[in-house]
Design a protein around this motif. Structure first.
Motif, PDB file in Angstrom:
ATOM      1  N   LEU B 102       0.840  -1.203   0.000  1.00 31.97           N
ATOM      2  CA  LEU B 102       0.000   0.000   0.000  1.00 31.97           C
ATOM      3  C   LEU B 102       0.877   1.256   0.000  1.00 31.97           C
ATOM      4  N   ALA B 103       2.007   1.189   0.701  1.00 31.64           N
ATOM      5  CA  ALA B 103       2.908   2.344   0.750  1.00 31.64           C
ATOM      6  C   ALA B 103       3.453   2.651  -0.635  1.00 31.64           C
ATOM      7  N   LEU B 104       3.855   1.606  -1.345  1.00 30.69           N
ATOM      8  CA  LEU B 104       4.404   1.820  -2.688  1.00 30.69           C
ATOM      9  C   LEU B 104       3.333   2.352  -3.623  1.00 30.69           C
ATOM     10  N   GLY B 166       7.550  10.791   4.403  1.00 28.22           N
ATOM     11  CA  GLY B 166       7.462   9.926   5.579  1.00 28.22           C
ATOM     12  C   GLY B 166       6.028   9.750   6.042  1.00 28.22           C
ATOM     13  N   VAL B 167       5.255  10.814   5.989  1.00 30.30           N
ATOM     14  CA  VAL B 167       3.847  10.739   6.394  1.00 30.30           C
ATOM     15  C   VAL B 167       3.099   9.756   5.508  1.00 30.30           C
ATOM     16  N   VAL B 168       3.350   9.829   4.205  1.00 30.37           N
ATOM     17  CA  VAL B 168       2.669   8.926   3.266  1.00 30.37           C
ATOM     18  C   VAL B 168       3.020   7.478   3.589  1.00 30.37           C
ATOM     19  N   THR B 169       4.318   7.219   3.743  1.00 32.02           N
ATOM     20  CA  THR B 169       4.758   5.846   3.996  1.00 32.02           C
ATOM     21  C   THR B 169       4.219   5.335   5.330  1.00 32.02           C
ATOM     22  N   SER B 189      11.296  -8.727  -8.808  1.00 28.00           N
ATOM     23  CA  SER B 189      12.078  -9.713  -9.546  1.00 28.00           C
ATOM     24  C   SER B 189      11.699 -11.139  -9.155  1.00 28.00           C
ATOM     25  N   GLY B 190      10.742 -11.291  -8.249  1.00 29.52           N
ATOM     26  CA  GLY B 190      10.237 -12.618  -7.918  1.00 29.52           C
ATOM     27  C   GLY B 190      10.770 -13.199  -6.628  1.00 29.52           C
ATOM     28  N   THR B 191      11.921 -12.715  -6.154  1.00 30.50           N
ATOM     29  CA  THR B 191      12.461 -13.240  -4.908  1.00 30.50           C
ATOM     30  C   THR B 191      11.667 -12.696  -3.718  1.00 30.50           C
ATOM     31  N   THR B 192      11.649 -13.468  -2.644  1.00 32.57           N
ATOM     32  CA  THR B 192      10.930 -13.043  -1.449  1.00 32.57           C
ATOM     33  C   THR B 192      11.933 -12.741  -0.353  1.00 32.57           C
ATOM     34  N   ILE B 193      11.784 -11.581   0.274  1.00 28.30           N
ATOM     35  CA  ILE B 193      12.668 -11.230   1.385  1.00 28.30           C
ATOM     36  C   ILE B 193      11.825 -11.098   2.651  1.00 28.30           C
ATOM     37  N   SER B 194      12.489 -11.096   3.790  1.00 29.04           N
ATOM     38  CA  SER B 194      11.763 -11.038   5.058  1.00 29.04           C
ATOM     39  C   SER B 194      11.054  -9.696   5.195  1.00 29.04           C
ATOM     40  N   LEU B 195      10.093  -9.642   6.095  1.00 31.94           N
ATOM     41  CA  LEU B 195       9.351  -8.396   6.304  1.00 31.94           C
ATOM     42  C   LEU B 195      10.302  -7.268   6.710  1.00 31.94           C
ATOM     43  N   GLY B 196      11.256  -7.588   7.600  1.00 35.02           N
ATOM     44  CA  GLY B 196      12.215  -6.571   8.065  1.00 35.02           C
ATOM     45  C   GLY B 196      13.017  -6.010   6.909  1.00 35.02           C
ATOM     46  N   ALA B 197      13.520  -6.898   6.075  1.00 35.28           N
ATOM     47  CA  ALA B 197      14.303  -6.448   4.917  1.00 35.28           C
ATOM     48  C   ALA B 197      13.418  -5.648   3.975  1.00 35.28           C
ATOM     49  N   GLY B 198      12.155  -6.082   3.858  1.00 35.03           N
ATOM     50  CA  GLY B 198      11.219  -5.363   2.985  1.00 35.03           C
ATOM     51  C   GLY B 198      10.965  -3.961   3.495  1.00 35.03           C
ATOM     52  N   ARG B 201      13.830  -1.736   2.695  1.00 32.18           N
ATOM     53  CA  ARG B 201      13.753  -1.280   1.296  1.00 32.18           C
ATOM     54  C   ARG B 201      12.744  -0.134   1.176  1.00 32.18           C
ATOM     55  N   LEU B 202      11.660  -0.267   1.926  1.00 31.26           N
ATOM     56  CA  LEU B 202      10.622   0.771   1.871  1.00 31.26           C
ATOM     57  C   LEU B 202      11.164   2.111   2.381  1.00 31.26           C
ATOM     58  N   VAL B 203      12.004   2.043   3.420  1.00 32.57           N
ATOM     59  CA  VAL B 203      12.632   3.273   3.923  1.00 32.57           C
ATOM     60  C   VAL B 203      13.475   3.906   2.822  1.00 32.57           C
ATOM     61  N   PHE B 204      14.242   3.057   2.102  1.00 36.55           N
ATOM     62  CA  PHE B 204      15.070   3.601   1.019  1.00 36.55           C
ATOM     63  C   PHE B 204      14.208   4.189  -0.093  1.00 36.55           C
ATOM     64  N   VAL B 205      13.085   3.502  -0.379  1.00 36.11           N
ATOM     65  CA  VAL B 205      12.168   4.032  -1.401  1.00 36.11           C
ATOM     66  C   VAL B 205      11.677   5.417  -0.983  1.00 36.11           C
ATOM     67  N   THR B 206      11.309   5.524   0.307  1.00 36.60           N
ATOM     68  CA  THR B 206      10.815   6.811   0.806  1.00 36.60           C
ATOM     69  C   THR B 206      11.891   7.887   0.674  1.00 36.60           C
ATOM     70  N   LEU B 207      13.140   7.530   1.011  1.00 34.30           N
ATOM     71  CA  LEU B 207      14.233   8.491   0.903  1.00 34.30           C
ATOM     72  C   LEU B 207      14.457   8.891  -0.555  1.00 34.30           C
ATOM     73  N   TYR B 208      14.330   7.907  -1.449  1.00 34.02           N
ATOM     74  CA  TYR B 208      14.510   8.198  -2.875  1.00 34.02           C
ATOM     75  C   TYR B 208      13.456   9.204  -3.341  1.00 34.02           C
ATOM     76  N   VAL B 209      12.208   8.952  -2.959  1.00 33.17           N
ATOM     77  CA  VAL B 209      11.131   9.864  -3.360  1.00 33.17           C
ATOM     78  C   VAL B 209      11.365  11.243  -2.747  1.00 33.17           C
ATOM     79  N   ALA B 210      11.835  11.265  -1.480  1.00 30.14           N
ATOM     80  CA  ALA B 210      12.137  12.551  -0.844  1.00 30.14           C
ATOM     81  C   ALA B 210      13.236  13.266  -1.620  1.00 30.14           C
ATOM     82  N   GLY B 211      14.202  12.489  -2.143  1.00 28.43           N
ATOM     83  CA  GLY B 211      15.266  13.076  -2.964  1.00 28.43           C
ATOM     84  C   GLY B 211      14.695  13.705  -4.220  1.00 28.43           C
ATOM     85  N   ALA B 212      13.745  12.983  -4.829  1.00 27.41           N
ATOM     86  CA  ALA B 212      13.094  13.527  -6.025  1.00 27.41           C
ATOM     87  C   ALA B 212      12.398  14.838  -5.685  1.00 27.41           C
ATOM     88  N   MET B 213      11.742  14.859  -4.534  1.00 28.96           N
ATOM     89  CA  MET B 213      11.033  16.072  -4.116  1.00 28.96           C
ATOM     90  C   MET B 213      12.016  17.188  -3.761  1.00 28.96           C
TER      91      MET B 213
END
Lengths: 344, 310
Positions: B102-104, B166-169, B189-198, B201-213
């Motif tokens: 949902l965050a993505l 951050g609020v959105v995520t 890519s089809g691989t499954t990672i643990s919830l923690g690792a996921g 990744r979501l934190v990095f996605v949020t930072l990336y979007v913040a970078g775009a902003m």
């Protein structure tokens, strides 16, 4: 205008002390010997992009410790000059120094010693008076965070706003806003205060308070540079004046020197005005006028006591003799142009 | 500027020679705090102005509300057969299976208009708002220092961008966890990672979007120094962002696509592959960096020389 204006009615009994005083537009006697002047500009000019020459090569000299009235009609370049002094507007040409530091190059070092009020108060309407001062204090690199609270309270107290400190700025009256702006200029120790129309929008009480405040600040040794188009204002608080007209500094000197510029008239109160007028004309005086019970003329270079003696000698019953000085307003209008003729 | 002439030199007398070397005689006694402390104090003041302003809080509330809306809508429409038939934005099919998505989805949806709008409002207002209020002339006369003020403004806006993303995520994660199952994350890519690792990744996605902003905010800051009308600056930034998005969607302009400010915004899916698709990710980050440098330089050049007449 007429209510607060004292100059028009002033008559000094046979005073000729300043008759010979020549205006010295470029020099002001140095009050503080050796110290650099509070403000010094040379050939300071500003031409805006539209091509309009707002300030035309002015040489300001404001010595330390004086209260300098910067006069001029609206649009004569006062505010642009002040903006240049504070480094907000780049001069097109010329040099300027504040407290001995070249501006705008030295803006970051010298401006913290200069308090200012430029073109009316400007604050954040959503913040309280106190929070507004805290905001400006936070922007000051030289301000001590630990003493901020005390300094803000002291500044608010000084302008009588302590009780309204927590009120939203948008709820302030115009006078309170103006006073808050002065408080912002008093947050730190200042050597120079530059105030642009500090009494604008104030009621008579507020005007009196601000005048008192300026006197008090000046008495503490701070140089005050105050722009105004209110002559009565300047006359009451200033020791020196500069007069602007369409971007040019047309006069600079002490208030006495400004007064001395005007052509003094001699006014004879007598039961025989026609006879007195004859005598005055006979003495070679210009612009002789006879009224109901008085006669008057331009005094020129004649000593008034000589004129008096001649009148008595001619048998004119002299009931009173006066040399009314031209009012500051007359002088101002002479310097800056009449009403709608004001160029610009 | 060193040598003065004419009446000025006469008036200042011998003191004029000392001009360059004069030390400030009056400083607040005994106070010698470093510039960092003053910087932080000013930044805190700037942040409190941004974050205590009702308009900005309302914008953040809108950002928080949209993931809730999306989550509820998906919950209500969720058919067991799975709606992810390629219609709608990316990640829409995965949300029902894992609330983390949902965050993505929210970030993807909000990046098209709402996030740029929110950033445009705050960035466009940053300098133009002060100019419009007249507070800019007082800040500069204090003196806040032009470069310092601009730096503080930009850092504060970037912090706001981080907060907005951050609020959105955070809101999406909360809603996702409340409405949908949450568990190990299956990457694109089809691989499954643990919830923690996921989540990492979501934190990095949020930072990336913040970078775009933050890149958009640099454009906003530059535009903001050009005017004293905040609304004009805000509109200009938004129009720029939308024009870039439109251009990006026209295949005939493919040549310029990589250079558009919005082109790399959605490339955060590079972070959702195993291994991470570094080339694409670095392309995006480089693009943001270049936009920050160019528009930061424009803002600085303009702001440090402009006449402040407001």
């Amino acid at each position: 205008m007429s209510a607060g204006y004292r100059g028009a009615g002033q008559r000094d009994e046979i005073s000729f002390g300043n008759l010979g005083a020549e205006p010295l537009p470029d020099k002001i006697s140095q009050a503080a010997g050796g110290a650099s002047p509070a403000i010094a500009t040379s050939g300071l000019s500003k031409r805006f992009r539209g091509g309009q020459l707002a300030v035309d090569s002015i040489d300001l000299a404001v010595s330390r410790g004086c209260v300098y009235g910067f006069l001029g009609p609206n649009g004569s370049g006062k505010t642009t000059t002040i903006r240049m002094l504070l480094g907000l507007v780049q001069p097109t040409s010329g040099d300027q120094e504040l407290l001995g530091v070249s501006m705008p190059a030295g803006a970051n070092t010298v401006l913290s010693r200069v308090g200012s009020l430029v073109e009316g108060p400007a604050f954040y309407s959503q913040l309280s008076g106190k929070a507004n001062l805290a905001r400006y204090d936070a922007a000051d690199r030289t301000a001590d965070r630990r003493t901020a609270e005390a300094r803000i309270s002291a500044a608010l107290d000084r302008v009588g706003l302590l009780s309204a400190a927590r009120k939203h700025y948008r709820a302030y009256s115009l006078g309170m806003k103006q006073r808050l702006a002065i408080a912002a200029g008093l947050l730190g120790p200042r050597e120079l205060l530059i105030l642009d129309e500090p009494t604008n929008g104030l009621d008579p009480q507020g005007t009196r308070e601000v005048r008192g405040l300026i006197r008090e600040i000046a008495a503490g040794g701070t140089t005050v540079f105050v722009s105004s188009h209110l002559l009565a204002e300047v006359e009451q608080i200033c020791s020196h004046v500069g007069v602007m007209r369409t971007g040019k500094l047309v006069f600079q000197g002490t208030l006495e020197q400004l007064r001395g510029r005007g052509a003094t008239r001699i006014l004879v109160r007598t039961a025989q005005p026609a006879r007195a007028a004859e005598v005055l004309a006979g003495l070679g005086l210009q612009d002789v006028q006879a009224g109901q019970d008085e006669a008057s003329a331009q005094l020129g270079e004649q000593p008034p006591e000589e004129v008096c003696a001649q009148l008595v000698h001619a048998g004119v019953p002299v009931a009173g003799l006066a040399t009314p000085r031209p009012s500051l307003e007359d002088l101002f209008v002479q310097l800056t142009g009449e009403g709608f003729d004001v160029d610009g | 500027m060193a040598e003065v002439s004419g009446p000025m030199a006469g008036a200042s007398g011998p003191a004029a020679d000392l001009t360059g070397t004069r030390l400030d005689p009056v400083r607040q006694p005994g106070y010698r705090a470093g510039p960092v402390i003053h910087w932080i104090r000013f930044l805190c003041s700037e942040l409190s102005l941004i974050f205590l302003r009702w308009r900005n809080l309302a914008l953040l509330a809108v950002l928080a509300a949209i993931p809730v809306l999306i989550g509820v809508a998906l919950k209500l429409s969720a058919s067991p057969a799975g709606g992810g038939s390629g219609q709608g934005p990316a990640f829409i099919g995965q949300v029902a299976g894992n609330g983390v998505f949902l965050a993505l989805l929210s970030l993807t949806v909000l990046l098209t208009l709402v996030l740029p709008l929110v950033v445009a409002v705050v960035a466009g207002d940053s300098v133009a708002g002060e100019a419009g209020h007249g507070t800019l002339r007082y800040l500069l006369a204090i003196p806040a220092g032009r470069t310092r003020l601009l730096g503080i403004k930009y850092v504060a806006v970037v912090i706001f961008c981080l907060a907005a993303c951050g609020v959105v995520t955070a809101m999406s994660l909360a809603m996702g966890a409340a409405l949908f199952p949450v568990g190990p994350v299956t990457l694109l890519s089809g691989t499954t990672i643990s919830l923690g690792a996921g989540l990492l990744r979501l934190v990095f996605v949020t930072l990336y979007v913040a970078g775009a902003m933050a890149a958009l905010a640099a454009i906003g800051l530059a535009v903001s120094t050009l005017t004293e009308h905040p609304i004009g600056a805000i509109a200009a930034v938004l129009v720029l962002a939308l024009a870039s998005e439109v251009t990006d969607s026209v295949p005939q302009f493919a040549v310029v696509h990589p250079y558009l400010p919005t082109h790399w915004w959605l490339s955060f899916d590079a972070l959702l592959r195993s291994p991470i698709a570094w080339p694409e990710l670095l392309h995006g980050l480089t693009s943001f960096g270049i936009y920050v440098i160019i528009f930061g330089a424009i803002a600085w050049a303009r702001f440090t020389t402009a006449d402040v007449t407001s």
